[in-house]
Enzyme design. Structure first.
Site, PDB file in Angstrom:
ATOM      1  N   THR A 125       0.823  -1.204   0.000  1.00  0.00           N
ATOM      2  CA  THR A 125       0.000   0.000   0.000  1.00  0.00           C
ATOM      3  C   THR A 125       0.863   1.262   0.000  1.00  0.00           C
ATOM      4  O   THR A 125       1.990   1.248   0.507  1.00  0.00           O
ATOM      5  CB  THR A 125      -0.891  -0.003   1.257  1.00  0.00           C
ATOM      6  OG1 THR A 125      -1.438   1.298   1.446  1.00  0.00           O
ATOM      7  CG2 THR A 125      -0.121  -0.352   2.516  1.00  0.00           C
ATOM      8  N   ASP A 126       0.296   2.358  -0.508  1.00  0.00           N
ATOM      9  CA  ASP A 126       1.026   3.629  -0.471  1.00  0.00           C
ATOM     10  C   ASP A 126       1.194   4.157   0.957  1.00  0.00           C
ATOM     11  O   ASP A 126       2.012   5.039   1.212  1.00  0.00           O
ATOM     12  CB  ASP A 126       0.340   4.688  -1.355  1.00  0.00           C
ATOM     13  CG  ASP A 126      -1.100   5.001  -0.964  1.00  0.00           C
ATOM     14  OD1 ASP A 126      -1.606   4.415   0.016  1.00  0.00           O
ATOM     15  OD2 ASP A 126      -1.716   5.852  -1.642  1.00  0.00           O
ATOM     16  N   GLU A 127       0.409   3.590   1.898  1.00  0.00           N
ATOM     17  CA  GLU A 127       0.486   4.096   3.281  1.00  0.00           C
ATOM     18  C   GLU A 127       1.850   3.853   3.918  1.00  0.00           C
ATOM     19  O   GLU A 127       2.181   4.494   4.913  1.00  0.00           O
ATOM     20  CB  GLU A 127      -0.587   3.452   4.156  1.00  0.00           C
ATOM     21  CG  GLU A 127      -1.975   3.794   3.688  1.00  0.00           C
ATOM     22  CD  GLU A 127      -3.046   3.775   4.764  1.00  0.00           C
ATOM     23  OE1 GLU A 127      -2.711   3.665   5.952  1.00  0.00           O
ATOM     24  OE2 GLU A 127      -4.214   3.890   4.384  1.00  0.00           O
ATOM     25  N   TYR A 150      -1.290  -0.140  11.241  1.00  0.00           N
ATOM     26  CA  TYR A 150      -1.549  -0.866   9.982  1.00  0.00           C
ATOM     27  C   TYR A 150      -0.400  -0.635   9.000  1.00  0.00           C
ATOM     28  O   TYR A 150       0.176  -1.583   8.456  1.00  0.00           O
ATOM     29  CB  TYR A 150      -2.882  -0.405   9.359  1.00  0.00           C
ATOM     30  CG  TYR A 150      -3.010  -0.745   7.891  1.00  0.00           C
ATOM     31  CD1 TYR A 150      -3.154  -2.062   7.461  1.00  0.00           C
ATOM     32  CD2 TYR A 150      -2.957   0.259   6.909  1.00  0.00           C
ATOM     33  CE1 TYR A 150      -3.248  -2.376   6.101  1.00  0.00           C
ATOM     34  CE2 TYR A 150      -3.056  -0.043   5.552  1.00  0.00           C
ATOM     35  CZ  TYR A 150      -3.193  -1.366   5.156  1.00  0.00           C
ATOM     36  OH  TYR A 150      -3.283  -1.671   3.820  1.00  0.00           O
ATOM     37  N   LYS A 154       2.407  -3.249   7.356  1.00  0.00           N
ATOM     38  CA  LYS A 154       2.581  -3.474   5.906  1.00  0.00           C
ATOM     39  C   LYS A 154       4.026  -3.158   5.497  1.00  0.00           C
ATOM     40  O   LYS A 154       4.618  -3.869   4.680  1.00  0.00           O
ATOM     41  CB  LYS A 154       1.605  -2.621   5.096  1.00  0.00           C
ATOM     42  CG  LYS A 154       0.139  -2.986   5.254  1.00  0.00           C
ATOM     43  CD  LYS A 154      -0.228  -4.362   4.704  1.00  0.00           C
ATOM     44  CE  LYS A 154      -0.169  -4.439   3.197  1.00  0.00           C
ATOM     45  NZ  LYS A 154      -0.678  -5.754   2.702  1.00  0.00           N
TER      46      LYS A 154
HETATM   47  P1  NAD Z   1     -10.025  -6.778   3.038  1.00  0.00           P
HETATM   48  O1  NAD Z   1      -9.933  -6.442   4.483  1.00  0.00           O
HETATM   49  O2  NAD Z   1     -11.280  -6.484   2.287  1.00  0.00           O
HETATM   50  O3  NAD Z   1      -9.743  -8.348   2.835  1.00  0.00           O
HETATM   51  C1  NAD Z   1      -8.745  -9.024   3.525  1.00  0.00           C
HETATM   52  C2  NAD Z   1      -8.972 -10.525   3.343  1.00  0.00           C
HETATM   53  O4  NAD Z   1      -7.914 -11.228   4.001  1.00  0.00           O
HETATM   54  C3  NAD Z   1     -10.287 -11.028   3.964  1.00  0.00           C
HETATM   55  O5  NAD Z   1     -10.938 -11.894   3.069  1.00  0.00           O
HETATM   56  C4  NAD Z   1      -9.833 -11.780   5.204  1.00  0.00           C
HETATM   57  O6  NAD Z   1     -10.704 -12.836   5.577  1.00  0.00           O
HETATM   58  C5  NAD Z   1      -8.458 -12.289   4.767  1.00  0.00           C
HETATM   59  N1  NAD Z   1      -7.560 -12.563   5.906  1.00  0.00           N
HETATM   60  C6  NAD Z   1      -7.294 -11.732   6.952  1.00  0.00           C
HETATM   61  N2  NAD Z   1      -6.438 -12.338   7.797  1.00  0.00           N
HETATM   62  C7  NAD Z   1      -6.137 -13.552   7.261  1.00  0.00           C
HETATM   63  C8  NAD Z   1      -5.289 -14.622   7.656  1.00  0.00           C
HETATM   64  N3  NAD Z   1      -4.576 -14.567   8.794  1.00  0.00           N
HETATM   65  N4  NAD Z   1      -5.211 -15.716   6.861  1.00  0.00           N
HETATM   66  C9  NAD Z   1      -5.937 -15.794   5.715  1.00  0.00           C
HETATM   67  N5  NAD Z   1      -6.775 -14.815   5.306  1.00  0.00           N
HETATM   68  C10 NAD Z   1      -6.861 -13.706   6.063  1.00  0.00           C
HETATM   69  O7  NAD Z   1      -8.773  -6.089   2.367  1.00  0.00           O
HETATM   70  P2  NAD Z   1      -8.636  -5.371   0.933  1.00  0.00           P
HETATM   71  O8  NAD Z   1      -9.078  -3.973   1.041  1.00  0.00           O
HETATM   72  O9  NAD Z   1      -9.192  -6.271  -0.084  1.00  0.00           O
HETATM   73  O10 NAD Z   1      -7.046  -5.346   0.804  1.00  0.00           O
HETATM   74  C11 NAD Z   1      -6.341  -6.474   0.267  1.00  0.00           C
HETATM   75  C12 NAD Z   1      -4.852  -6.185   0.302  1.00  0.00           C
HETATM   76  O11 NAD Z   1      -4.570  -5.017  -0.481  1.00  0.00           O
HETATM   77  C13 NAD Z   1      -4.299  -5.897   1.691  1.00  0.00           C
HETATM   78  O12 NAD Z   1      -3.035  -6.507   1.785  1.00  0.00           O
HETATM   79  C14 NAD Z   1      -4.185  -4.376   1.731  1.00  0.00           C
HETATM   80  O13 NAD Z   1      -3.145  -3.988   2.597  1.00  0.00           O
HETATM   81  C15 NAD Z   1      -3.863  -4.063   0.291  1.00  0.00           C
HETATM   82  N6  NAD Z   1      -4.291  -2.735  -0.187  1.00  0.00           N
HETATM   83  C16 NAD Z   1      -5.582  -2.314   0.009  1.00  0.00           C
HETATM   84  C17 NAD Z   1      -5.973  -1.068  -0.510  1.00  0.00           C
HETATM   85  C18 NAD Z   1      -7.385  -0.562  -0.324  1.00  0.00           C
HETATM   86  O14 NAD Z   1      -7.647   0.604  -0.659  1.00  0.00           O
HETATM   87  N7  NAD Z   1      -8.334  -1.373   0.137  1.00  0.00           N
HETATM   88  C19 NAD Z   1      -5.050  -0.266  -1.199  1.00  0.00           C
HETATM   89  C20 NAD Z   1      -3.735  -0.734  -1.356  1.00  0.00           C
HETATM   90  C21 NAD Z   1      -3.383  -1.973  -0.863  1.00  0.00           C
HETATM   91  O1  DAU Z   2      -3.973   4.130   0.648  1.00  0.00           O
HETATM   92  C1  DAU Z   2      -4.241   2.762   0.620  1.00  0.00           C
HETATM   93  C2  DAU Z   2      -5.000   2.386   1.873  1.00  0.00           C
HETATM   94  O2  DAU Z   2      -6.300   2.949   1.733  1.00  0.00           O
HETATM   95  C3  DAU Z   2      -5.091   0.875   2.119  1.00  0.00           C
HETATM   96  O3  DAU Z   2      -3.816   0.384   2.365  1.00  0.00           O
HETATM   97  C4  DAU Z   2      -5.998   0.571   3.306  1.00  0.00           C
HETATM   98  O4  DAU Z   2      -6.169  -0.824   3.435  1.00  0.00           O
HETATM   99  C5  DAU Z   2      -7.342   1.222   3.074  1.00  0.00           C
HETATM  100  O5  DAU Z   2      -8.166   1.029   4.208  1.00  0.00           O
HETATM  101  C6  DAU Z   2      -7.182   2.722   2.803  1.00  0.00           C
HETATM  102  O6  DAU Z   2      -6.736   3.421   3.984  1.00  0.00           O
HETATM  103  P1  DAU Z   2      -7.341   4.867   4.377  1.00  0.00           P
HETATM  104  O7  DAU Z   2      -7.119   5.059   5.828  1.00  0.00           O
HETATM  105  O8  DAU Z   2      -6.885   5.916   3.442  1.00  0.00           O
HETATM  106  O9  DAU Z   2      -8.882   4.547   4.036  1.00  0.00           O
HETATM  107  P2  DAU Z   2     -10.248   4.856   4.816  1.00  0.00           P
HETATM  108  O10 DAU Z   2     -11.338   4.493   3.870  1.00  0.00           O
HETATM  109  O11 DAU Z   2     -10.268   4.270   6.176  1.00  0.00           O
HETATM  110  O12 DAU Z   2     -10.198   6.437   4.957  1.00  0.00           O
HETATM  111  C7  DAU Z   2     -10.063   7.276   3.816  1.00  0.00           C
HETATM  112  C8  DAU Z   2     -10.033   8.717   4.289  1.00  0.00           C
HETATM  113  O13 DAU Z   2     -11.329   9.055   4.813  1.00  0.00           O
HETATM  114  C9  DAU Z   2      -9.063   8.981   5.431  1.00  0.00           C
HETATM  115  O14 DAU Z   2      -8.543  10.296   5.293  1.00  0.00           O
HETATM  116  C10 DAU Z   2      -9.930   8.899   6.685  1.00  0.00           C
HETATM  117  C11 DAU Z   2     -11.248   9.439   6.191  1.00  0.00           C
HETATM  118  N1  DAU Z   2     -12.477   8.880   6.852  1.00  0.00           N
HETATM  119  C12 DAU Z   2     -12.611   7.530   6.901  1.00  0.00           C
HETATM  120  C13 DAU Z   2     -13.729   6.971   7.465  1.00  0.00           C
HETATM  121  C14 DAU Z   2     -13.884   5.479   7.554  1.00  0.00           C
HETATM  122  C15 DAU Z   2     -13.462   9.742   7.306  1.00  0.00           C
HETATM  123  O15 DAU Z   2     -13.343  10.986   7.225  1.00  0.00           O
HETATM  124  N2  DAU Z   2     -14.578   9.188   7.884  1.00  0.00           N
HETATM  125  C16 DAU Z   2     -14.746   7.831   7.981  1.00  0.00           C
HETATM  126  O16 DAU Z   2     -15.784   7.383   8.539  1.00  0.00           O
END
Ligand code: NAD
Ligand code: DAU
Length: 343
Positions: A125-127, A150, A154
């Site tokens: 992730t970019d985080e 988190y 990562k």
């Molecule tokens: P998500 O939370 O929707 O899904 C995570 C999945 O992993 C779930 O199905 C969960 O059951 C499974 N899981 C959790 N712990 C586990 C374990 N110990 N063993 C096996 N399975 C397990 O997550 P997402 O948003 O789909 O993100 C997927 C990946 O992409 C993550 O690694 C996240 O860091 C990365 N990512 C997410 C975003 C985003 O915006 N959502 C952006 C960049 C990178």
């Molecule tokens: O940048 C990639 C990441 O994006 C992934 O690695 C993470 O898994 C994913 O959860 C996401 O992280 P963020 O913290 O950026 O996403 P989130 O949706 O939780 O929040 C997005 C922005 O919105 C952040 O600035 C916090 C704000 N926010 C979030 C929630 C849930 C609010 O203002 N109100 C809210 O209720």
């Protein structure tokens, strides 16, 4: 025939990726290893279970026996999505983030090394880069500076992958993507939460001043990028994935309300997230120049389609918004609730 182990395939991005791979690669086989935590949902893969090229294994990536048995079944490449993925949860409680994201990744790396797996993709992730000022964007050379538990978990996993590549000549690649949105995203994240709340005329809780910036990419574009890296990426490298679509959270909230015909008075400013990163922005030049990848879905179109998806799938939303989710959300929201008039 390419046989893939996809971890976390029942989650948001993993389930979209499984559909993407099966639709585009007729010769692919997929094993999905997922623990089915609160974020894992087999409804995300409805219909896929009928595909003879797909196998589901419920299990933990920390469980060496389960992972070894799958790898012994003959796996060509691993795409590792499984993670605890929500920043707010990592602030409330961090242990599971270290267990799954760090220890689980190490377990996978070690077994893949021992079993001589041909390719390993770490979905990061970019985080991991921390927060940006108003200028510039994250490149692959930006130093890691994670600010939430988190992000730290990562970044730790990314460093383990790097160390395996350098020390063991391991065929690992890291991708770092910006904020995804699209169908099947768990409604604890900004966009699905705000859509679901707006549909039900509930308050949209905006943290702090709402001027935090995220760089949004449709999950379909992310899946296409991961597939490109899987096919053509260079071992030992990092690839940043993003679509150059930056918006403040307030702007996102307003767009959702406008699209749904709801009043802006639903926007409710609440207490800020501790350690909240002000801005993320990805520079995807390497993906564009070296792998010839381009995002295809403009935010406006993708957001409209996503809103439509959530409206059509109200049963999916109702199912995931029950039980453990409600306990978590109530707690979060009560802790944060601080309207403008309280300030
Ligand atoms: P998500 O939370 O929707 O899904 C995570 C999945 O992993 C779930 O199905 C969960 O059951 C499974 N899981 C959790 N712990 C586990 C374990 N110990 N063993 C096996 N399975 C397990 O997550 P997402 O948003 O789909 O993100 C997927 C990946 O992409 C993550 O690694 C996240 O860091 C990365 N990512 C997410 C975003 C985003 O915006 N959502 C952006 C960049 C990178
Ligand atoms: O940048 C990639 C990441 O994006 C992934 O690695 C993470 O898994 C994913 O959860 C996401 O992280 P963020 O913290 O950026 O996403 P989130 O949706 O939780 O929040 C997005 C922005 O919105 C952040 O600035 C916090 C704000 N926010 C979030 C929630 C849930 C609010 O203002 N109100 C809210 O209720």
């Amino acid at each position: 025939m390419l046989k893939l182990l996809i971890t976390g395939g029942a989650g948001f991005i993993g389930s979209n990726f499984i559909r993407y791979v099966l639709a585009r690669h007729p010769d692919a086989q997929v094993v999905n290893l997922d623990k089915l935590t609160y974020a894992g949902n087999l409804e995300n893969l409805a219909g896929v279970e009928k595909d003879s090229r797909y196998t589901f294994v419920q299990g933990d990536i920390c469980d060496a026996e389960v992972v070894a048995a799958i790898l012994d079944g003959g796996i060509d490449a691993v795409v590792h999505f499984a993670a605890e993925s929500h920043v707010d949860r990592s602030i409330l409680k961090s242990e599971e983030f270290v267990r799954t994201n760090v220890v689980g990744t190490l377990n996978l790396l070690e077994l893949c090394r021992m079993k001589k797996i041909g390719r390993y993709l770490q979905i990061s992730t970019d985080e991991v880069y921390g927060s940006l000022g108003p200028e510039s964007a994250f490149t692959e050379n930006t130093p890691l500076a994670p600010n939430s538990p988190y992000a730290a978990s990562k970044a730790s996993a990314d460093l383990l992958v790097r160390s395996y590549c350098r020390t063991h000549n391991f065929p690992g690649i890291v991708t770092r993507c910006s904020n995804n949105y699209g169908p099947n995203q768990f409604p604890e994240k900004l966009i699905p939460l705000f859509i679901s709340n707006a549909v039900n005329e509930l308050p949209l809780p905006v943290y702090g001043d709402g001027l935090y910036v995220r760089d949004w990419i449709h999950v379909g574009d992310h899946c296409a990028a991961v597939d490109k890296v899987l096919q053509q990426g260079n071992e030992g490298e990092v690839y940043n994935i993003g679509a150059r679509q930056e918006y403040t959270n307030l702007e996102v909230a307003r767009r959702i309300l406008r699209e749904l015909g709801r009043d802006e008075s639903l926007i409710t400013f609440v207490q800020d997230r501790p350690g909240h990163d002000r801005r993320y922005a990805i520079d995807p030049t390497r993906m564009e120049n070296e792998l010839n990848w381009r995002p295809q879905i403009p935010f406006e179109d993708g957001l409209r389609e996503t809103i439509e998806w959530y409206r059509r799938n109200s049963e999916w939303v109702a199912n995931v918004r029950s039980g453990e989710y409600l306990t978590y959300y109530d707690r979060m929201y009560k802790e944060r609730k601080r309207t403008l008039s309280d300030r």
